[in-house]
Scaffold this motif. Structure first.
Motif, short mmCIF file in Angstrom:
data_model
loop_
_atom_site.label_atom_id
_atom_site.label_comp_id
_atom_site.label_asym_id
_atom_site.label_seq_id
_atom_site.Cartn_x
_atom_site.Cartn_y
_atom_site.Cartn_z
N GLU A 174 -2.17 19.49 2.74
CA GLU A 174 -2.71 18.29 2.29
C GLU A 174 -4.01 18.25 1.40
OE1 GLU A 174 -2.18 15.17 5.32
OE2 GLU A 174 -0.33 15.62 6.06
N THR A 194 0.89 -1.16 -0.05
CA THR A 194 -0.11 0.08 0.07
C THR A 194 1.00 1.34 -0.08
OG1 THR A 194 -1.67 -1.18 1.26
CG2 THR A 194 -1.90 1.20 1.48
N ALA A 195 0.62 2.16 -0.90
CA ALA A 195 1.20 3.46 -0.83
C ALA A 195 0.88 4.28 0.23
CB ALA A 195 0.81 4.26 -2.36
N VAL A 196 1.79 4.93 1.06
CA VAL A 196 1.67 5.37 2.29
C VAL A 196 0.60 6.49 2.08
CG1 VAL A 196 2.85 6.55 4.31
CG2 VAL A 196 3.60 4.34 3.36
N LEU A 197 0.85 7.38 1.13
CA LEU A 197 -0.07 8.39 0.92
C LEU A 197 -0.97 8.23 0.10
CD1 LEU A 197 2.85 11.06 0.85
CD2 LEU A 197 1.45 10.38 2.75
N ALA A 198 -1.53 6.92 -0.08
CA ALA A 198 -2.57 6.72 -0.91
C ALA A 198 -3.90 7.56 -0.85
CB ALA A 198 -3.04 5.02 -0.65
N LYS A 199 -4.24 7.83 0.55
CA LYS A 199 -5.59 8.63 0.88
C LYS A 199 -5.20 10.00 0.26
CE LYS A 199 -7.55 6.29 4.57
NZ LYS A 199 -7.25 5.87 6.22
N TYR A 253 3.14 16.02 -1.63
CA TYR A 253 1.80 16.04 -1.35
C TYR A 253 1.30 16.41 -2.83
CZ TYR A 253 2.46 14.66 3.33
OH TYR A 253 2.65 13.99 4.37
N GLY A 256 2.45 12.37 -6.32
CA GLY A 256 2.61 11.69 -5.01
C GLY A 256 3.51 10.41 -5.04
N HIS A 257 3.41 9.79 -4.09
CA HIS A 257 4.35 8.58 -4.25
C HIS A 257 3.86 7.38 -5.02
CE1 HIS A 257 7.27 10.26 -1.71
NE2 HIS A 257 6.35 10.98 -1.10
N GLN A 298 -3.28 3.50 7.91
CA GLN A 298 -3.42 2.44 6.71
C GLN A 298 -3.48 1.07 7.52
OE1 GLN A 298 -3.76 2.81 3.36
NE2 GLN A 298 -2.68 4.41 2.83
N ARG A 324 11.35 6.07 -5.91
CA ARG A 324 10.20 6.87 -5.26
C ARG A 324 9.04 6.29 -4.49
NH1 ARG A 324 9.21 11.75 -4.48
NH2 ARG A 324 6.96 11.62 -5.53
N LEU A 338 7.26 4.72 -1.49
CA LEU A 338 6.93 5.02 -0.05
C LEU A 338 5.75 4.00 0.18
CD1 LEU A 338 7.59 6.47 2.49
CD2 LEU A 338 6.09 8.26 1.89
N GLU A 339 6.13 3.00 0.53
CA GLU A 339 5.15 1.92 0.60
C GLU A 339 5.09 1.17 1.70
OE1 GLU A 339 5.47 0.86 -4.06
OE2 GLU A 339 6.07 -0.57 -2.70
N ILE A 340 3.94 0.69 2.29
CA ILE A 340 3.93 -0.53 3.48
C ILE A 340 4.06 -1.76 2.48
CG2 ILE A 340 2.57 -1.47 5.09
CD1 ILE A 340 1.02 1.21 5.23
#
Lengths: 278, 125
Positions: free
Chosen positions: A97, A9-14, A130, A247-248, B13, B104, B106-108
């Motif tokens: 954000e 899961t991308a951390v900044l998915a939200k 962001y 974003g990421h 998350q 790039r 940045l993932e769990i």
């Protein structure tokens, strides 16, 4: 037993999801969002003040939202242009954000605008991570900040669609090395346009407005290398590229065994791979 | 410093995933952090500990896997370590890189639950 979950899961998915929604919301209103980033004091407000004034003269519907940790000074300055202006106070947070921005755009501006400028918090580190749903991401640097600024803040400069140099009227006095600066920009973001401006002398007036309007009218913005994911070269010798949002994201880990047209590049934000458990 | 915002996003998350699958405690969270992600792992670890307080992640360890920045140039068939600050022009032809192979992220990557019993079935997360 299922002790470990591979979330992928991308951390900044939200935030990225929110940015996609906001971009769609803005598009439905015919508005393109322009995200302006720079260090504190590099002249975002002065540049914006001039561009908003020009927009008003040209009868172009624009609005500006300015973010700061504290004070409403910038909003007061920008409001002199006569266009709708809103101040966002982040209460100490170093960046905007999407959900924060989105809340301020509920029912504002009252009239639909063609361009909405968002003056991010003065900071070249945090805001860069962001995506705010912008159509154009602009990074500013003043000639007083040193030619190596793009190398010191590679994420900010590396993801920019447009670089604006400010205070160019004093470039000579501060011995600004234009070629070195351009070389450093090229190293982290080859192909990005760099424009030179001075709010004091009027140099480059209207350029920001022109570039933003072009994108609002459907022109594709520059695609930074840093925002483009490729997979390893496949047998026929070309890499397959696609954009992954501002974003990421992450590039696909698999190689494509089938041949592609080299021009085949997918645009649009890249979604994180679906999560799976094991 | 936006590492606190990122740490809070990680906690959010993982909490969502735990709720969906009935987990109540977390042993560790593994993150993949790209060299060009603009995030400082040390600062992130510090913030993660604070962000976990009073959540079901309390006491969880943060593991970070650094991913090097790699760029490629299709016409030359080359790829290279970008370094930091990154070199995103091709060392062979001097042209713009076609894109990034990595860097790039940045993932769990993985979450290890501390409470998993034999009854827990594997689920789609």
């Amino acid at each position: 037993m299922c002790r470990a979950a591979d979330l992928q899961t991308a951390v900044l998915a939200k935030n990225d999801e929110g940015a996609r929604d906001l971009r769609a919301r803005m598009a439905a209103r015919g508005t393109a969002l322009v995200n302006l980033m720079s260090s504190p004091g590099s002249g975002k407000t002065a540049l914006l003040e001039a561009e908003l004034g020009l927009a008003r003269e040209r009868g172009l519907a624009v609005a500006a939202l300015t973010a700061d940790l504290a004070t409403e000074n910038d909003a007061r300055r920008l409001a002199r242009s006569g266009v709708p202006v809103r101040q966002v106070l982040t209460d100490g947070l170093c960046h905007l954000e999407t959900d924060m921005l989105g809340r301020h755009l509920d029912g504002w501006p009252e009239q639909d605008v063609r361009l909405l400028f968002v003056e991010n918090v003065g900071n070249l580190v945090c805001p860069a991570s962001y995506d705010l749903g912008e159509s154009l991401r602009v990074v500013l640097a003043s000639v007083t900040e040193g030619e190596d600024k793009p190398l010191k803040y590679p994420t900010a400069f590396g993801l920019a669609h447009l670089v604006v140099v400010t205070k160019n009227d004093i470039a000579e006095a501060v011995e600004f090395d234009r070629e070195a600066f351009l070389g450093h920009v090229r190293q982290v973001n080859p192909g990005v346009e760099v424009v030179f401006t001075s709010a004091r002398s009027g140099e480059g007036a209207g350029l920001l407005l022109d570039r933003a309007l072009a994108v609002a009218d459907g022109a594709a913005p520059h695609r930074p290398v840093m925002a483009t994911a490729t997979v390893a070269l496949v047998e026929d010798g070309h890499a397959h590229a696609h954009a992954f949002g501002l974003g990421h994201g992450h590039p696909h880990a698999h190689a494509h065994p089938h041949p592609h047209d080299p021009a085949d590049a997918h645009d649009g934000a890249h979604d994180g791979a679906p999560a799976a458990a094991r | 410093m936006h590492e606190m915002s990122i740490a809070l996003a990680v906690v959010g998350q993982v909490e969502d995933a735990a709720r969906s699958h009935g987990h109540t405690a977390v042993e560790s969270v593994a993150l993949r952090v790209g060299e060009l992600a603009g995030v400082v792992p040390d600062a992130l670890r510090f913030c993660f500990e604070l962000a976990c307080e009073n959540t079901l992640l309390a006491g969880a360890t943060l593991l970070t896997q650094q991913v090097p920045g790699r760029a490629s140039c299709a016409p030359c068939g080359s790829d290279w370590d970008t370094g930091l600050p990154p070199q995103l022009c091709c060392p062979c032809c001097g042209g713009a890189a076609g894109g990034l192979l990595s860097g790039r992220e940045l993932e769990i990557a993985e979450v290890r639950w501390a409470d998993a019993g034999a009854a827990t079935a594997c689920q789609e997360v």
